[in-house]
Write a protein that holds these residues in place. Structure first.
Motif, short mmCIF file in Angstrom:
data_model
loop_
_atom_site.label_atom_id
_atom_site.label_comp_id
_atom_site.label_asym_id
_atom_site.label_seq_id
_atom_site.Cartn_x
_atom_site.Cartn_y
_atom_site.Cartn_z
N ALA A 64 0.85 -1.20 0.00
CA ALA A 64 0.00 0.00 0.00
C ALA A 64 0.88 1.24 0.00
CB ALA A 64 -0.93 -0.02 1.21
N GLU A 65 0.33 2.34 -0.52
CA GLU A 65 1.18 3.51 -0.76
C GLU A 65 1.76 4.15 0.50
OE1 GLU A 65 -0.59 6.80 -2.88
OE2 GLU A 65 1.34 7.81 -3.04
N GLU A 66 0.93 4.24 1.55
CA GLU A 66 1.33 5.07 2.69
C GLU A 66 1.88 4.22 3.86
OE1 GLU A 66 1.33 8.00 1.71
OE2 GLU A 66 -0.28 8.12 0.25
N ILE A 82 -2.97 -1.65 -2.58
CA ILE A 82 -3.97 -0.65 -2.16
C ILE A 82 -3.48 0.77 -2.40
CG2 ILE A 82 -5.25 0.25 -0.16
CD1 ILE A 82 -4.89 -2.54 1.13
N ASP A 83 -4.34 1.59 -3.00
CA ASP A 83 -4.14 3.04 -3.00
C ASP A 83 -5.33 3.64 -2.26
OD1 ASP A 83 -3.62 5.69 -3.45
OD2 ASP A 83 -3.01 5.41 -5.53
N PRO A 84 -5.11 4.13 -1.02
CA PRO A 84 -6.24 4.56 -0.19
C PRO A 84 -6.94 5.80 -0.74
CG PRO A 84 -4.17 5.12 0.88
CD PRO A 84 -3.82 4.25 -0.31
N ILE A 85 -6.17 6.75 -1.26
CA ILE A 85 -6.75 7.86 -2.03
C ILE A 85 -5.84 8.06 -3.24
CG2 ILE A 85 -7.38 10.30 -2.16
CD1 ILE A 85 -7.98 10.29 0.79
N ASP A 86 -6.37 7.78 -4.42
CA ASP A 86 -5.62 8.03 -5.65
C ASP A 86 -6.08 9.39 -6.17
OD1 ASP A 86 -3.99 7.54 -7.92
OD2 ASP A 86 -5.83 7.11 -9.03
N GLY A 87 -5.12 10.30 -6.31
CA GLY A 87 -5.48 11.67 -6.69
C GLY A 87 -5.59 12.56 -5.46
N PRO A 203 3.05 0.99 -8.44
CA PRO A 203 2.20 -0.21 -8.55
C PRO A 203 0.75 0.00 -8.10
CG PRO A 203 4.34 -0.79 -7.66
CD PRO A 203 4.34 0.71 -7.80
N TRP A 204 0.55 0.75 -7.00
CA TRP A 204 -0.83 0.93 -6.49
C TRP A 204 -1.66 1.82 -7.41
CZ3 TRP A 204 3.64 1.46 -3.68
CH2 TRP A 204 4.24 2.72 -3.76
N ASP A 205 -1.00 2.55 -8.32
CA ASP A 205 -1.73 3.38 -9.29
C ASP A 205 -2.33 2.54 -10.42
OD1 ASP A 205 -1.00 5.88 -8.06
OD2 ASP A 205 0.98 5.71 -9.01
N TYR A 206 -1.66 1.41 -10.77
CA TYR A 206 -2.14 0.63 -11.92
C TYR A 206 -2.57 -0.80 -11.57
CZ TYR A 206 2.81 -0.94 -12.06
OH TYR A 206 4.06 -1.43 -11.74
CA CA Z 1 -2.16 6.89 -6.77
#
Ligand code: CA
Ligand code: 2AM
Ligand code: CA
Ligand code: CA
Length: 255
Positions: A64-66, A82-87, A203-206
């Motif tokens: 996960a990103e964070e 996991i991306d908890p908030i993308d953008g 990776p969590w973006d795509y």
């Molecule tokens: Ca993202």
């Protein structure tokens, strides 16, 4: 966890994010530069998702990103990305055009993908065994449009620099869109509203979009056509089969 269970979880995450936007007590920090943001809500949503997943699926591996969970060395078995908030920049400045995303892989094979656009209340989900759904309705694969026949989503920096012919490709398309959110752009591609998307992603973006693209027989890779590594940030291209093939012929060349 199955598709319905994850969808419930993502809608709960969406409700939490909406409550946070109403309460306006969002703490914003920067990461690598002044435009690379993270908020307390990104971190809280990630904690919420991981806690729920681990409870249901204790053997799952999670990337996960964070919160220092952005590396994974062993992709064997079941992996949730996991991306908890993308953008996050859109979340902070625009209060729309952001997503919550989960991609599930088993021994590196795509299993399930989820892109939940919170403010639109649009849930794209599915996988190779079950097909692709939008808010519960089964979707057909979009038409295999050529680059000349549709819109191209792009990362604004790559477009401005004509990086690997990104701007030239935008000029070939019917138009360009730069929404600053991988999940929103990949959702649009899956819904037939784009012919492609070019960016610089982690990776969590795509991961989530990748499962759904694969299910529809659409393409994603690095700009030179080689597979994405699922580690670190890489230049990224995705598209309909025809547009992808046309675009790769140019992007694999330097300027
Ligand atoms: Ca993202
Ligand atoms: P993020 O908001 O989850 O970081 C546009 O910036 C798109 O690229 C978003 O989907 C964003 O996801 C992603 N992105 C990946 N790495 C980024 C970075 N270092 N800075 C800003 N955006 C990044
Ligand atoms: Ca980020
Ligand atoms: Ca994020």
């Amino acid at each position: 966890m199955d598709r319905e269970e994850i969808e419930v979880l993502l809608r709960q995450a969406g409700e939490k994010i909406k409550v946070a936007l109403d309460n306006t007590n969002i703490q914003v920090d920067t990461k690598t530069n002044r435009k690379d943001l993270v908020t307390n809500i990104d971190k809280e949503i990630q904690r919420f998702l991981i806690e729920a997943i681990v409870k249901q699926d204790p053997h799952a591996k999670i990337m996960a990103e964070e919160n220092g969970r952005d590396q994974l060395n062993d992709f064997s078995g079941r992996v949730y990305i996991i991306d908890p908030i993308d953008g996050t920049l859109n979340f902070v400045l625009e209060q729309e055009n952001f997503c919550v995303m989960i991609g599930i892989y088993e021994d590196q094979q795509p299993v399930l993908g989820f892109i939940y656009d919170v403010m639109k209340d649009q849930m794209l989900s599915g996988g190779p065994k079950i097909g692709v759904y939008c808010n519960g309705s089964r979707l057909d694969a979009p038409a295999d449009l050529r680059i000349e026949d549709g819109l191209l989503g792009l990362n604004s920096g790559m477009y401005a620099a004509n990086f690997h012919h990104a701007r030239d490709l935008g000029q070939k398309a019917m138009g360009v869109r730069m929404l600053g959110c991988a999940g929103v752009e990949l959702s649009a591609l899956l819904l037939g509203q784009r012919i492609g998307y070019i960016s610089n992603l982690s990776p969590w973006d795509y991961a989530a979009g990748g499962v759904l693209l694969e299910t529809f027989g659409m393409k994603m890779s690095r700009l030179d056509g080689t597979p994405l590594s699922f580690s670190g940030r890489e230049y990224f291209i995705a598209g309909t089969k025809k547009a992808y093939t046309e675009m790769i012929a140019l992007t694999k060349q330097e300027n």
